[in-house]
Structure formats: structure tokens, C-alpha cells
Design a protein around this motif. Structure first.
Motif, PDB file in Angstrom:
ATOM      1  N   VAL A   5       0.843  -1.202   0.000  1.00  0.00           N
ATOM      2  CA  VAL A   5       0.000   0.000   0.000  1.00  0.00           C
ATOM      3  C   VAL A   5       0.878   1.252   0.000  1.00  0.00           C
ATOM      4  CG1 VAL A   5      -1.682   1.323   1.339  1.00  0.00           C
ATOM      5  CG2 VAL A   5      -1.965  -1.144   1.072  1.00  0.00           C
ATOM      6  N   LEU A   6       1.965   1.232   0.760  1.00  0.00           N
ATOM      7  CA  LEU A   6       2.859   2.380   0.829  1.00  0.00           C
ATOM      8  C   LEU A   6       3.497   2.669  -0.528  1.00  0.00           C
ATOM      9  CD1 LEU A   6       4.215   4.528   2.576  1.00  0.00           C
ATOM     10  CD2 LEU A   6       5.985   2.833   3.112  1.00  0.00           C
ATOM     11  N   VAL A   7       3.975   1.651  -1.203  1.00  0.00           N
ATOM     12  CA  VAL A   7       4.602   1.851  -2.517  1.00  0.00           C
ATOM     13  C   VAL A   7       3.572   2.335  -3.532  1.00  0.00           C
ATOM     14  CG1 VAL A   7       5.769   0.686  -4.437  1.00  0.00           C
ATOM     15  CG2 VAL A   7       6.519   0.273  -2.077  1.00  0.00           C
ATOM     16  N   VAL A   8       2.396   1.746  -3.517  1.00  0.00           N
ATOM     17  CA  VAL A   8       1.342   2.175  -4.444  1.00  0.00           C
ATOM     18  C   VAL A   8       0.930   3.621  -4.150  1.00  0.00           C
ATOM     19  CG1 VAL A   8      -1.044   1.779  -5.171  1.00  0.00           C
ATOM     20  CG2 VAL A   8       0.525  -0.149  -4.935  1.00  0.00           C
ATOM     21  N   SER A   9       0.850   3.984  -2.889  1.00  0.00           N
ATOM     22  CA  SER A   9       0.492   5.365  -2.562  1.00  0.00           C
ATOM     23  C   SER A   9       1.603   6.320  -2.995  1.00  0.00           C
ATOM     24  CB  SER A   9       0.149   5.525  -1.082  1.00  0.00           C
ATOM     25  OG  SER A   9       1.279   5.360  -0.269  1.00  0.00           O
ATOM     26  N   GLY A  10       2.843   5.876  -2.958  1.00  0.00           N
ATOM     27  CA  GLY A  10       3.948   6.674  -3.495  1.00  0.00           C
ATOM     28  C   GLY A  10       3.826   6.860  -4.995  1.00  0.00           C
ATOM     29  N   MET A  11       3.337   5.829  -5.678  1.00  0.00           N
ATOM     30  CA  MET A  11       3.096   5.949  -7.120  1.00  0.00           C
ATOM     31  C   MET A  11       2.010   6.994  -7.396  1.00  0.00           C
ATOM     32  SD  MET A  11       3.059   1.975  -8.207  1.00  0.00           S
ATOM     33  CE  MET A  11       4.537   1.010  -8.376  1.00  0.00           C
ATOM     34  N   PHE A  12       0.995   7.000  -6.558  1.00  0.00           N
ATOM     35  CA  PHE A  12      -0.060   8.003  -6.724  1.00  0.00           C
ATOM     36  C   PHE A  12       0.444   9.403  -6.382  1.00  0.00           C
ATOM     37  CE2 PHE A  12      -2.986   4.490  -7.126  1.00  0.00           C
ATOM     38  CZ  PHE A  12      -3.931   5.001  -8.008  1.00  0.00           C
ATOM     39  N   GLU A  13       1.482   9.490  -5.576  1.00  0.00           N
ATOM     40  CA  GLU A  13       2.095  10.799  -5.328  1.00  0.00           C
ATOM     41  C   GLU A  13       2.663  11.347  -6.631  1.00  0.00           C
ATOM     42  OE1 GLU A  13       5.569  13.128  -2.856  1.00  0.00           O
ATOM     43  OE2 GLU A  13       5.611  10.943  -2.921  1.00  0.00           O
ATOM     44  N   ALA A  14       3.291  10.482  -7.411  1.00  0.00           N
ATOM     45  CA  ALA A  14       3.815  10.915  -8.719  1.00  0.00           C
ATOM     46  C   ALA A  14       2.681  11.350  -9.640  1.00  0.00           C
ATOM     47  CB  ALA A  14       4.625   9.787  -9.352  1.00  0.00           C
ATOM     48  N   VAL A  15       1.549  10.644  -9.589  1.00  0.00           N
ATOM     49  CA  VAL A  15       0.397  11.005 -10.416  1.00  0.00           C
ATOM     50  C   VAL A  15      -0.101  12.391 -10.041  1.00  0.00           C
ATOM     51  CG1 VAL A  15      -1.999  10.433 -10.982  1.00  0.00           C
ATOM     52  CG2 VAL A  15      -0.284   8.612 -10.849  1.00  0.00           C
ATOM     53  N   TRP A  16      -0.255  12.647  -8.744  1.00  0.00           N
ATOM     54  CA  TRP A  16      -0.787  13.964  -8.382  1.00  0.00           C
ATOM     55  C   TRP A  16       0.212  15.069  -8.643  1.00  0.00           C
ATOM     56  CZ3 TRP A  16       1.632  16.875  -4.799  1.00  0.00           C
ATOM     57  CH2 TRP A  16       2.116  16.323  -3.603  1.00  0.00           C
ATOM     58  N   ALA A  17       1.501  14.784  -8.549  1.00  0.00           N
ATOM     59  CA  ALA A  17       2.508  15.811  -8.842  1.00  0.00           C
ATOM     60  C   ALA A  17       2.451  16.224 -10.314  1.00  0.00           C
ATOM     61  CB  ALA A  17       3.896  15.303  -8.476  1.00  0.00           C
ATOM     62  N   VAL A  18       2.352  15.236 -11.195  1.00  0.00           N
ATOM     63  CA  VAL A  18       2.257  15.537 -12.629  1.00  0.00           C
ATOM     64  C   VAL A  18       0.937  16.244 -12.934  1.00  0.00           C
ATOM     65  CG1 VAL A  18       2.102  14.505 -14.935  1.00  0.00           C
ATOM     66  CG2 VAL A  18       3.811  13.669 -13.305  1.00  0.00           C
ATOM     67  N   ALA A  19      -0.145  15.776 -12.342  1.00  0.00           N
ATOM     68  CA  ALA A  19      -1.449  16.407 -12.567  1.00  0.00           C
ATOM     69  C   ALA A  19      -1.452  17.843 -12.059  1.00  0.00           C
ATOM     70  CB  ALA A  19      -2.556  15.593 -11.897  1.00  0.00           C
ATOM     71  N   LEU A  20      -0.798  18.083 -10.935  1.00  0.00           N
ATOM     72  CA  LEU A  20      -0.725  19.436 -10.392  1.00  0.00           C
ATOM     73  C   LEU A  20      -0.022  20.365 -11.380  1.00  0.00           C
ATOM     74  CD1 LEU A  20      -1.212  21.411  -8.057  1.00  0.00           C
ATOM     75  CD2 LEU A  20       0.955  20.615  -7.069  1.00  0.00           C
ATOM     76  N   ALA A  21       1.074  19.902 -11.953  1.00  0.00           N
ATOM     77  CA  ALA A  21       1.784  20.721 -12.940  1.00  0.00           C
ATOM     78  C   ALA A  21       0.908  20.996 -14.164  1.00  0.00           C
ATOM     79  CB  ALA A  21       3.073  20.024 -13.360  1.00  0.00           C
ATOM     80  N   ARG A  22       0.160  19.996 -14.584  1.00  0.00           N
ATOM     81  CA  ARG A  22      -0.695  20.146 -15.769  1.00  0.00           C
ATOM     82  C   ARG A  22      -1.986  20.912 -15.499  1.00  0.00           C
ATOM     83  NH1 ARG A  22      -0.025  14.395 -18.906  1.00  0.00           N
ATOM     84  NH2 ARG A  22       2.184  14.703 -19.395  1.00  0.00           N
ATOM     85  N   SER A  23      -2.333  21.098 -14.224  1.00  0.00           N
ATOM     86  CA  SER A  23      -3.581  21.790 -13.899  1.00  0.00           C
ATOM     87  C   SER A  23      -3.486  23.296 -14.142  1.00  0.00           C
ATOM     88  CB  SER A  23      -3.976  21.534 -12.439  1.00  0.00           C
ATOM     89  OG  SER A  23      -3.162  22.297 -11.563  1.00  0.00           O
ATOM     90  N   ASP A  24      -2.266  23.787 -14.336  1.00  0.00           N
ATOM     91  CA  ASP A  24      -2.041  25.217 -14.590  1.00  0.00           C
ATOM     92  C   ASP A  24      -2.675  26.060 -13.484  1.00  0.00           C
ATOM     93  OD1 ASP A  24      -0.913  27.305 -16.040  1.00  0.00           O
ATOM     94  OD2 ASP A  24      -2.690  27.565 -17.291  1.00  0.00           O
ATOM     95  N   GLY A  25      -2.299  25.741 -12.243  1.00  0.00           N
ATOM     96  CA  GLY A  25      -2.832  26.489 -11.105  1.00  0.00           C
ATOM     97  C   GLY A  25      -4.309  26.236 -10.868  1.00  0.00           C
TER      98      GLY A  25
END
Length: 104
Positions: A5-25
Motif C-alpha cells: 500500500v505504501l509503494v502504491v500510494s507513493g506511485m499516486f504521489e507521482a500522479v498527483w505531482a504531474v497532474a498538479l503541474a498540468r492543472s495550470d494552477g
């Protein structure tokens, strides 16, 4: 189970980081929605793992997995430069995660 669960949640951290950059604020709807969903899954998984794993170890692994995957994704997509030094440093982070698992 907590480690998975910890590793998978770390993978989702990468997803939200990329999505945050693409959200344009948060001005773009779909990347913003992906950010909030991935953030909830990521934080929820971290919270679950921290019920049985030490806080420091959990947080270090969560951040390392997320950061490593975010940089690797950036290198694959061309938004980050690729260099041997970066690759070796990412491998070092991954080695440290494995080390934390081994000493736990």
C-alpha cells in the motif's frame, strides 16, 4: 500488506505531482480532478501504512517513490533532461528505499 500500500500510494504521489503541474494552477478541470483524486488515494494509502509502519520510514519511502517516479516520468516525456548522473542518483534513492525495507 502495508508495504505494498505504501509503494502504491507513493506511485499516486507521482500522479498527483504531474497532474498538479498540468492543472495550470487549478485552471484546467481534468488535471485538477486527477490531482485531487490521486492526492486522496496517495494520502489515504500513506495513512493506512503508517498504522503499522514507523512514521519516518513510511514518509521517506512514500516521498522517495513519488519523487523518483515523477523525475523518471519527466525524463521519459522530455520535460526533464536525461543524464547519467540523474539516473545514478535515482537508482541511489531506490537503493535507499530497498535498504529501509531490509532494516525494518
Amino acid at each position: 500488506m502495508a508495504w505494498i500500500v505504501l509503494v502504491v500510494s507513493g506511485m499516486f504521489e507521482a500522479v498527483w505531482a504531474v497532474a498538479l503541474a498540468r492543472s495550470d494552477g487549478f485552471t484546467r478541470l481534468w488535471p485538477s480532478l486527477v490531482f485531487f483524486a490521486a492526492c486522496a488515494v496517495s494520502m489515504g494509502g500513506l495513512a493506512y501504512a503508517m498504522r503499522t509502519l514507523p512514521t519516518g520510514t513510511s514518509y521517506a519511502i512514500w516521498v522517495a517513490v513519488g519523487a523518483s517516479l515523477t523525475v523518471a516520468y519527466g525524463m521519459v516525456t522530455g520535460t526533464e533532461t536525461v543524464s547519467l548522473v540523474k539516473i545514478l542518483l535515482l537508482l541511489g534513492i531506490i537503493g535507499c528505499v530497498i535498504g529501509l525495507k531490509l532494516v525494518h
